[in-house]
Write a protein that holds these residues in place. Structure first.
Motif: not given
Length: 333
Positions: A314-323
């Motif tokens: 979930l943390a990785i998905l959120l960082l990808i979305a933020e990018f």
């Protein structure tokens, strides 16, 4: 019950408090700067493509991802099998030959080293069983009584060496008698012995000892370490070949016939130790196929189901979305 394996890592959440204050301060500072620039309509026109909401969303996603990363490191998990629980298993005594002949190098890195690798693999696979360790040469000693504690068992295995036994030679019968005494003689099942040796027995009482063990309900498996062709023995500390009373170099050979006969008399199987992983798997299959009893897991194995992977993903998905989220407003037609 859910719990954290590394709960001290959660202290990292307190580091986020200054970041929250910094974020609030930054938002208010931007508002004050906007007011100081003068005409509000002019300022809005200059920054009409900038979206403060999308900026705040990016910050929030990064913030949540950081929280999830800290939780990931703390490793949230729950026990599937706890200490003190009752499990179905058997008692297994391992008798390990630590005589100097086990230092022969016809098996690499040595017979003893290879035998210890096998035992560690067995311990890893015998999760619901109690394991004990006896070391022997000219005499036998109880190195570790029956336990379900895998960590302690491996520690005792790592310490096994010829120095543990002052009387040299290979007295298999003494080791088997001690195995019998270390198991519950009142039970006529639920127990097994794994004898690991090169079979160079210096007395002729091993067969009698095996039959006594079998009469008491134990299954005896034997593991032969070494080669029939044999190898020289290196004296520890001197790196010289061990010699007999006539000055002739001693050749230590695997006595497969004896170990095969002992396993047959003990209703077990004989395994030549070539591939440790394969022998470990075969032995575990035999032992797990035995009738089991309820034994306490107190102080021993605890199996857990971990949930850290979900927080990490979930943390990785959120960082990808933020990018991929920009601070520009979405243009509508």
């Amino acid at each position: 019950m859910l719990q954290f394996q590394n709960i001290e890592y959660l202290l990292g959440l307190f580091i986020l408090l200054p970041l929250i204050f910094l974020l609030v301060y930054t938002i208010k500072w931007k508002q004050k700067v906007k007011l100081k620039l003068g005409n509000a309509r002019l300022v809005d026109a200059l920054i009409k493509e900038y979206s403060p909401e999308r900026y705040q969303l990016k910050i929030m996603l990064a913030f949540i991802a950081l929280v999830l990363t800290i939780i990931t490191a703390a490793n949230l998990h729950k026990p599937l099998q706890g200490k003190g629980s009752m499990v179905n298993g058997i008692d297994v005594m391992i008798a390990l030959d630590v005589s100097k002949s086990m230092l022969s190098e016809d098996e690499k890195p040595s017979r003893l080293a290879k035998a210890k690798i096998l035992i560690n693999q067995l311990i890893d696979k015998l999760e619901n069983n109690r394991v004990g360790l006896i070391v022997f040469a000219g005499q036998a000693y109880l190195q570790m009584p029956l336990t379900a504690d895998a960590g302690a068992a491996k520690m005792f295995v790592s310490d096994a060496s010829p120095e543990l036994v002052s009387v040299q030679g290979t007295n298999i019968s003494d080791a088997l008698h001690l195995c019998d005494a270390s198991l519950d003689t009142k039970e006529k099942k639920y127990k097994a012995v794994v004898l690991i040796t090169d079979g160079e027995d210096q007395d002729d009482k091993a067969m009698t000892a095996v039959k006594e063990l079998a009469d008491h309900g134990a299954i005896i498996h034997t593991v032969g370490v070494g080669s029939p062709e044999g190898a020289t023995i290196i004296e520890p500390g001197t790196n010289e070949f061990k010699k007999d009373g006539n000055g002739q170099t001693i050749i230590s050979r695997l006595n497969e016939k004896l170990l095969q006969d002992l396993a047959k008399a003990g209703n077990g199987k004989y395994y030549p130790l070539k591939n440790t992983a394969a022998v470990a798997d075969e032995l575990v299959n035999e032992l797990n196929g035995m009738q089991k009893k309820s034994i306490s897991n107190a102080g021993g194995y605890v199996e857990y189901q971990s949930f850290y992977i979900y927080f990490l993903l979930l943390a990785i998905l959120l960082l990808i979305a933020e990018f991929f989220i920009t601070e520009k407003k979405i243009q509508t037609v």
